[in-house]
Design a protein around this motif. Sequence first.
Motif, PDB file in Angstrom:
ATOM      1  N   UNK A  93       0.403  62.184  77.196  1.00 47.78           N
ATOM      2  CA  UNK A  93       1.584  61.459  76.763  1.00 47.78           C
ATOM      3  C   UNK A  93       2.329  61.675  75.818  1.00 47.78           C
ATOM      4  N   UNK A  94       0.852  62.051  74.862  1.00 48.69           N
ATOM      5  CA  UNK A  94       1.791  61.814  73.090  1.00 48.69           C
ATOM      6  C   UNK A  94       1.272  62.996  72.633  1.00 48.69           C
ATOM      7  N   UNK A  95       2.002  63.641  71.734  1.00 51.96           N
ATOM      8  CA  UNK A  95       2.661  64.930  71.296  1.00 51.96           C
ATOM      9  C   UNK A  95       2.818  64.560  69.129  1.00 51.96           C
ATOM     10  N   UNK A  96       2.244  65.847  69.256  1.00 51.68           N
ATOM     11  CA  UNK A  96       3.187  65.649  67.355  1.00 51.68           C
ATOM     12  C   UNK A  96       4.232  65.325  67.285  1.00 51.68           C
ATOM     13  N   UNK A  97       4.943  64.644  66.549  1.00 50.82           N
ATOM     14  CA  UNK A  97       6.601  64.106  66.540  1.00 50.82           C
ATOM     15  C   UNK A  97       7.520  65.047  66.469  1.00 50.82           C
ATOM     16  N   UNK A  98       7.292  66.357  65.546  1.00 50.50           N
ATOM     17  CA  UNK A  98       7.720  67.561  65.242  1.00 50.50           C
ATOM     18  C   UNK A  98       7.159  68.251  65.622  1.00 50.50           C
ATOM     19  N   UNK A  99       7.658  69.921  65.273  1.00 48.11           N
ATOM     20  CA  UNK A  99       6.928  71.020  64.983  1.00 48.11           C
ATOM     21  C   UNK A  99       6.052  70.900  63.660  1.00 48.11           C
ATOM     22  N   UNK A 100       7.620  71.284  62.429  1.00 46.01           N
ATOM     23  CA  UNK A 100       6.699  70.981  61.854  1.00 46.01           C
ATOM     24  C   UNK A 100       5.384  70.504  61.150  1.00 46.01           C
ATOM     25  N   UNK A 101       5.038  69.503  61.641  1.00 45.84           N
ATOM     26  CA  UNK A 101       3.502  69.274  61.711  1.00 45.84           C
ATOM     27  C   UNK A 101       2.578  69.899  62.776  1.00 45.84           C
ATOM     28  N   UNK A 102       3.018  69.724  64.246  1.00 45.41           N
ATOM     29  CA  UNK A 102       2.311  70.131  65.661  1.00 45.41           C
ATOM     30  C   UNK A 102       1.934  71.426  65.886  1.00 45.41           C
ATOM     31  N   UNK A 103       2.554  71.920  64.777  1.00 51.08           N
ATOM     32  CA  UNK A 103       2.743  73.681  64.962  1.00 51.08           C
ATOM     33  C   UNK A 103       1.152  73.958  64.129  1.00 51.08           C
ATOM     34  N   UNK A 104       0.812  75.059  65.318  1.00 48.41           N
ATOM     35  CA  UNK A 104      -0.587  75.858  64.840  1.00 48.41           C
ATOM     36  C   UNK A 104      -0.948  75.921  63.238  1.00 48.41           C
ATOM     37  N   UNK A 105      -0.272  76.762  62.847  1.00 45.72           N
ATOM     38  CA  UNK A 105      -0.510  77.063  61.214  1.00 45.72           C
ATOM     39  C   UNK A 105      -0.824  75.449  60.320  1.00 45.72           C
ATOM     40  N   UNK A 106      -0.012  74.267  60.904  1.00 46.51           N
ATOM     41  CA  UNK A 106      -0.263  73.241  60.396  1.00 46.51           C
ATOM     42  C   UNK A 106      -1.550  72.208  60.575  1.00 46.51           C
TER      43      UNK A 106
END
Length: 755
Positions: free
Chosen positions: A674-687
């Motif tokens: 139910x919980x994901x990263x807040x945004x793609x900049x933090x949660x993208x695979x590269x980061x």
Amino acid sequence: MQKIKRILSKIKPPLLRYFTVGIVGLLLLLIVFVGTIYIGAWGKIPNKQELSNFQYQVASEVFTADSVLIGKYYLNDRQPITFKDFPEHLIQALISIEDQRFYEHSGVDYPSLFRVGLKTILMGDESSGGGSTISQQLAKNLYPRRDRKQTNIVVDKIKEMIIAGRLEDIYDKNEILTHYLNTVSFGDNTFGIESAALKFFNTRTKNLTVAQAATLVGMLKATYGYNPRIFPEKSKERRNLVLFTMVNNGFLEQAEYDSLKITEIELDYRDYDYNSGLAPYFREEVRKQLLEWTKKLNEKGESYNIYTSGLKVYTTLNYKMQQLAEQSMVEHMGKLQRDFEKSYGKNAPWLINKNLIKTVARRSPAYQNLKKIGLSDDDIFDSLQRTKRKMILKSWDEEEERELSIMDSIQHFMKFLNTGSISLDPKTGEVLTWIGGVDFKQFKYDHISQSKRQVGSTFKPIVYTAALERGIEPCTYFSAEEVAYENLEGWSPSNSGDKDEAYLNYSMEEGLSKSVNTIAVKVMEKTGIDEVLDLAKKMGIEEVLPMEPSIALGTGEIKMTELAKAYTSYLNEGRSVEPFLIKYITTKNDSLLATFEPRKSENAAFSAENGQIMLEMMKSTINSGTASRIRSTYKLPNDIAGKTGTTQNNKDAWFVALSPNLLHITWVGLDNHEIGFRNTSIGQGANAALPMYALLLQKMNKDEQFNYITRARFPAPSDRVQEMLDCEPIKRDGFFKRLFKNPNKKKTRKFKSQN
């Protein structure tokens, strides 16, 4: 009897006669008492045949590929060794403090019993030693006292004396010492000198120094009170007493004693505990596989138990690489966790979303146990919130003990990011590193062997490979324009770029390296869903995947081991290889029981040429695409191909790295879907995922033992492959096409998969 009476009648003073009668009576009672014990009236005493055939329960050992002991499976932690493995000073220390007349008595040392009674009990001289001989102590080790009541001590002592005598009849002195040192307890479920040497000094018994041997022998009087880890000063005093007795018995020179007694005890403590130590998730997976292996053997009439049979299990794990991988994981995940929590701030779902907190709590064992006894939902949550106890709250920065409720604990741990990370030799499938989670003690769930997660864009190379196999040229261009597919309920995959992408057309190489979603869907549309799924199966993915266009974006849930197997195809000319953990198993005496060989697919899933093309495309991902921080941030010059992956709503972050002699995959996310990263900049695979590999490779680059991995180079692609990839990465729509295209309006049409 008549003769005794005549002797007593000659004793004239009545008091002396009565005293003598009393003494004789007591002796007769003692003889009868001992006789009843001897015949088993107070409990069975093992006979010589039983004493000749006793078997140890022996722990099984787990070794890395470079023969480093990393774990044990046991009921009693014991590794029996032979007399030749005992250094002479160990035997001398033992005899000096425990049984100075060991080589003179036949199981019971009656003069020593008298000496102990006089010196130890009356005079309080601790250096006088113990009353029980080593043979008697061995009897107690083999047949522990069941009842600790004072009334049974005399019976137990006499039993041990009888057993000691029988042991002396069966075994010679060296064999008794061997059995004793293999059975004696050192506390903490550790039995035998070999296990103790490994635990406290990380060395084999044969390599123990005089001081180390004296320390361990000194523990035998009180395994807790003289434990050098818990009470170093008391242990040092006891060690010095052992050394002093060695001097008294002529085993140690005074000068050496004077030198040793001032040294501190230097431990190299290794607790082969289930929850701690190197690679706990790996060891648990090995344990599961061993249980399956022994089950099959036992069904065939064999008799092996991983906890008692003393198996030696030699695995594929690389000890040093696993150490570096775990260091890299801690370094990256600690920072990422702080960034993750900071991104949510005070609006974090684990703080304010009461429904979510209750949903997670309902999955907890504490809730399930209360549910089983019939409590209502409200009563359960009341109990979980009201009942408080001391708990250790772990974070990446510290461990803190606080008085908390179970609900407090659930809220604390539900925010933790977790990970799965695996490295393997792509040619053989040998697993080199295995990290199933951030903390085995807190999170037993293994994200490599147990978890199935959406794999995101790491599935795209399979889509592109299928396209090449269908005959689509790598320089075929696809529009990045977003499309709403009418026959898929308006499904409209989008990109993370700006609206200007509607005017761009990507080559397959550029589309993959930049991980453009709209391109991947159109490549699969032209290839055919059936073709893609069929290729995935040929590459080793056995999981049933959804026959839907969204599979191009990695919506299928796949185990990491299957994803790893599929990617090995790119480094084996199209043939996948199965990851495996165990190389061979031996008995405790080193007799070979089983070997395990690499399992490579018989047929190639795709052509060698298309494999070359795909590697070149994935090199572009590293050099100029979504994983370019490998070069820009981490300055890694190694030959690497790879693919990043990020799933819907930033729930899962992935990174796959390929080099000639290493395949590495990392996943990062939360166990609570139910919980994901807040945004793609933090949660993208590269980061979120890539840095764990980058940090590991940085460390490996500094160590020459990994040169065979870090300095390996991909073969140069053929001239034909280079020619096939020689095209502009992006083409922009012409003026008139741009003039009549509205980037703010989605194009609508039907999805037409080529089947």
